[in-house]
Design an enzyme around this catalytic site. Structure first.
Site, PDB file in Angstrom:
ATOM      1  N   ARG A  91     -13.747  -8.693   1.956  1.00 35.45           N
ATOM      2  CA  ARG A  91     -12.320  -8.431   1.718  1.00 35.45           C
ATOM      3  C   ARG A  91     -11.508  -9.681   2.085  1.00 35.45           C
ATOM      4  O   ARG A  91     -10.570 -10.060   1.384  1.00 35.45           O
ATOM      5  CB  ARG A  91     -11.830  -7.250   2.581  1.00 35.45           C
ATOM      6  CG  ARG A  91     -12.483  -5.901   2.299  1.00 35.45           C
ATOM      7  CD  ARG A  91     -12.117  -5.358   0.943  1.00 35.45           C
ATOM      8  NE  ARG A  91     -10.700  -5.322   0.701  1.00 35.45           N
ATOM      9  CZ  ARG A  91      -9.882  -4.328   1.089  1.00 35.45           C
ATOM     10  NH1 ARG A  91     -10.368  -3.273   1.696  1.00 35.45           N
ATOM     11  NH2 ARG A  91      -8.582  -4.382   0.812  1.00 35.45           N
ATOM     12  N   GLN A  97     -10.111  -4.039  -3.108  1.00 33.88           N
ATOM     13  CA  GLN A  97     -11.407  -3.527  -2.680  1.00 33.88           C
ATOM     14  C   GLN A  97     -12.467  -3.867  -3.731  1.00 33.88           C
ATOM     15  O   GLN A  97     -13.562  -4.345  -3.411  1.00 33.88           O
ATOM     16  CB  GLN A  97     -11.315  -2.005  -2.478  1.00 33.88           C
ATOM     17  CG  GLN A  97     -12.613  -1.368  -2.049  1.00 33.88           C
ATOM     18  CD  GLN A  97     -13.019  -1.785  -0.651  1.00 33.88           C
ATOM     19  OE1 GLN A  97     -12.237  -1.675   0.288  1.00 33.88           O
ATOM     20  NE2 GLN A  97     -14.242  -2.279  -0.496  1.00 33.88           N
ATOM     21  N   CYS A 101     -16.572   1.618   0.943  1.00 30.13           N
ATOM     22  CA  CYS A 101     -15.382   0.802   1.221  1.00 30.13           C
ATOM     23  C   CYS A 101     -14.895   0.953   2.659  1.00 30.13           C
ATOM     24  O   CYS A 101     -14.173   0.099   3.155  1.00 30.13           O
ATOM     25  CB  CYS A 101     -14.268   1.155   0.247  1.00 30.13           C
ATOM     26  SG  CYS A 101     -13.806   2.890   0.307  1.00 30.13           S
ATOM     27  N   ARG A 131       0.875  -1.182   0.000  1.00 31.50           N
ATOM     28  CA  ARG A 131       0.000   0.000   0.000  1.00 31.50           C
ATOM     29  C   ARG A 131       0.903   1.221   0.000  1.00 31.50           C
ATOM     30  O   ARG A 131       1.679   1.423   0.944  1.00 31.50           O
ATOM     31  CB  ARG A 131      -0.916  -0.003   1.228  1.00 31.50           C
ATOM     32  CG  ARG A 131      -1.642   1.312   1.421  1.00 31.50           C
ATOM     33  CD  ARG A 131      -2.731   1.241   2.447  1.00 31.50           C
ATOM     34  NE  ARG A 131      -3.876   0.499   1.953  1.00 31.50           N
ATOM     35  CZ  ARG A 131      -5.112   0.571   2.468  1.00 31.50           C
ATOM     36  NH1 ARG A 131      -5.353   1.366   3.489  1.00 31.50           N
ATOM     37  NH2 ARG A 131      -6.093  -0.141   1.961  1.00 31.50           N
ATOM     38  N   HIS A 148      -7.426   0.625  -6.279  1.00 31.72           N
ATOM     39  CA  HIS A 148      -7.640  -0.195  -5.073  1.00 31.72           C
ATOM     40  C   HIS A 148      -8.327  -1.497  -5.519  1.00 31.72           C
ATOM     41  O   HIS A 148      -9.485  -1.762  -5.208  1.00 31.72           O
ATOM     42  CB  HIS A 148      -8.513   0.583  -4.081  1.00 31.72           C
ATOM     43  CG  HIS A 148      -8.489   0.033  -2.686  1.00 31.72           C
ATOM     44  ND1 HIS A 148      -7.716  -1.050  -2.312  1.00 31.72           N
ATOM     45  CD2 HIS A 148      -9.161   0.416  -1.556  1.00 31.72           C
ATOM     46  CE1 HIS A 148      -7.904  -1.293  -1.038  1.00 31.72           C
ATOM     47  NE2 HIS A 148      -8.777  -0.438  -0.558  1.00 31.72           N
ATOM     48  N   ASP A 175     -17.316   6.903  -1.259  1.00 31.28           N
ATOM     49  CA  ASP A 175     -16.055   6.807  -0.523  1.00 31.28           C
ATOM     50  C   ASP A 175     -15.738   8.217  -0.008  1.00 31.28           C
ATOM     51  O   ASP A 175     -16.393   9.191  -0.415  1.00 31.28           O
ATOM     52  CB  ASP A 175     -14.952   6.281  -1.472  1.00 31.28           C
ATOM     53  CG  ASP A 175     -13.593   6.151  -0.802  1.00 31.28           C
ATOM     54  OD1 ASP A 175     -13.529   6.099   0.446  1.00 31.28           O
ATOM     55  OD2 ASP A 175     -12.567   6.108  -1.531  1.00 31.28           O
TER      56      ASP A 175
HETATM   57  N1   CP Z   1     -11.335  -0.155   2.647  1.00 37.71           N
HETATM   58  C1   CP Z   1     -10.059  -0.220   3.048  1.00 37.71           C
HETATM   59  O1   CP Z   1      -9.145  -0.441   2.260  1.00 37.71           O
HETATM   60  O2   CP Z   1      -9.897  -0.048   4.378  1.00 37.71           O
HETATM   61  P1   CP Z   1      -8.516   0.131   5.123  1.00 37.71           P
HETATM   62  O3   CP Z   1      -7.935   1.461   4.703  1.00 37.71           O
HETATM   63  O4   CP Z   1      -8.880   0.108   6.577  1.00 37.71           O
HETATM   64  O5   CP Z   1      -7.596  -0.984   4.745  1.00 37.71           O
HETATM   65  N1  NVA Z   2      -9.974   6.570  -1.274  1.00 39.21           N
HETATM   66  C1  NVA Z   2      -9.585   6.176   0.052  1.00 39.21           C
HETATM   67  C2  NVA Z   2      -9.818   4.722   0.246  1.00 39.21           C
HETATM   68  C3  NVA Z   2      -9.517   4.225   1.631  1.00 39.21           C
HETATM   69  C4  NVA Z   2      -9.744   2.763   1.772  1.00 39.21           C
HETATM   70  C5  NVA Z   2      -8.124   6.531   0.280  1.00 39.21           C
HETATM   71  O1  NVA Z   2      -7.318   6.319  -0.624  1.00 39.21           O
HETATM   72  O2  NVA Z   2      -7.801   7.043   1.344  1.00 39.21           O
END
Ligand code: CP
Ligand code: NVA
Length: 293
Positions: A280, A121, A252, A91, A118, A212
């Site tokens: 997930r 997700q 999400c 990530r 993502h 989101d």
């Molecule tokens: N939806 C999601 O990716 O959550 P986190 O940021 O908690 O991993």
């Molecule tokens: N769009 C958000 C998703 C978090 C799971 C981010 O990137 O912070």
């Protein structure tokens, strides 16, 4: 985009079987390395639990306490870690950094979220939609909010699955151009993807309403400005009333109530948000078993 339509369906099928406890695949001694440059609850824990259920284990690399945070080149880190680990989940901010890991790693690299995409997700999201509607034919998914990483992955995977995706976002906050062009290349019917700045138009008759956060991780300094700009893009009861009467609500998470979604809608009977979060785990268990078997 590294998955074909067939592979995507295959992962969804395996995920369903894991969820129903109809599969007992064991990946004894396999190790997943987790490199998270951004915060995470769901992604991190679901990967850890998925590996544990598969009989493997995880190494959680904190960039701050490893040499990653001190600037060791990705190409060196990737070559070292892929000698210890069987798969990496990363990530990070820049998509190009993720791709640099993938280029230098001799083991599979999973996108656990970048600024651009993502995909894990989206796997869980489409699994949740399939559970509700059985298949994707005639399903209309409307995403309301920022044209961010989550929207980009919904578009790309929606194109792979051939379902109708509508995105409603304020002007200037549309999804990534490359993503849109790539999706149009994949879609056989170009009318199945629509980007608009009118949430009421986008939501008409939709089966899935998705939102989101307005400001993603790394955009903390834009929060005030975006909060003003995104007024009118909150999923509230009025907007929900224009969708199909059996529409479901997805998010999400994490969610900011009274920003992108009202508390009433979030907590309503239409929400499948916590099934989506659970999925997930099953989707990533399926992904890992496909990559590691
Ligand atoms: N939806 C999601 O990716 O959550 P986190 O940021 O908690 O991993
Ligand atoms: N769009 C958000 C998703 C978090 C799971 C981010 O990137 O912070």
């Amino acid at each position: 985009m590294d998955a074909s339509t067939e592979e995507f369906y295959h992962i969804l099928e395996i995920a369903k079987n894991f969820k129903n406890r109809d599969l007992n695949i064991k990946l004894q001694d396999k190790v997943l390395g987790l490199i998270f440059d951004k915060s995470s609850t769901r992604t991190r824990v679901s990967f850890q639990v998925a590996m544990s259920r598969l009989g493997g284990t995880t190494v959680d690399l904190n960039p701050r306490t490893s040499q990653i945070g001190r600037g060791e080149p990705i190409r060196d880190t990737a070559r070292v870690l892929s000698r210890y680990c069987d798969v990496l989940a990363i990530r990070t901010f820049k998509q190009s950094d993720l791709e640099e890991y993938a280029k230098w790693s001799s083991k599979p690299v999973i996108n656990a979220l970048t600024d651009l995409e993502h995909p894990c997700q989206a796997l869980a999201d489409y699994m949740t939609i399939k559970e509700e509607f059985n298949d994707f034919k005639d399903v209309v998914l409307t995403f309301i909010g920022d044209g961010n990483n989550v929207a980009n992955s919904l578009i790309l995977c929606g194109a792979l699955l051939g379902l109708e995706v509508r995105i409603a976002c304020p002007k200037g906050y549309e999804p990534n151009d490359l993503v849109i062009n790539k999706a149009y290349e994949i879609y056989k019917n170009k009318d199945l993807l629509r980007i608009t700045s009118d949430p009421y138009d986008a939501v008409l008759g939709a089966n899935v309403l998705y939102t989101d956060v307005w400001s993603s991780m790394g955009e903390e300094n834009q929060k005030q400005e975006k909060d003003k700009f995104f007024r009118g893009f909150t999923i509230d009861n009025d907007l929900v009333s224009k969708a199909d009467k059996d529409a479901i609500i997805l998010h999400c998470l994490p969610a900011y109530r009274s920003k992108e979604i009202t508390d009433e809608v979030f907590e309503s009977k239409k929400n499948r948000i916590f099934d989506q979060a659970e999925n997930r785990l099953h989707a990533q268990q399926a992904l890992l078993s496909c990559l590691l078997q």
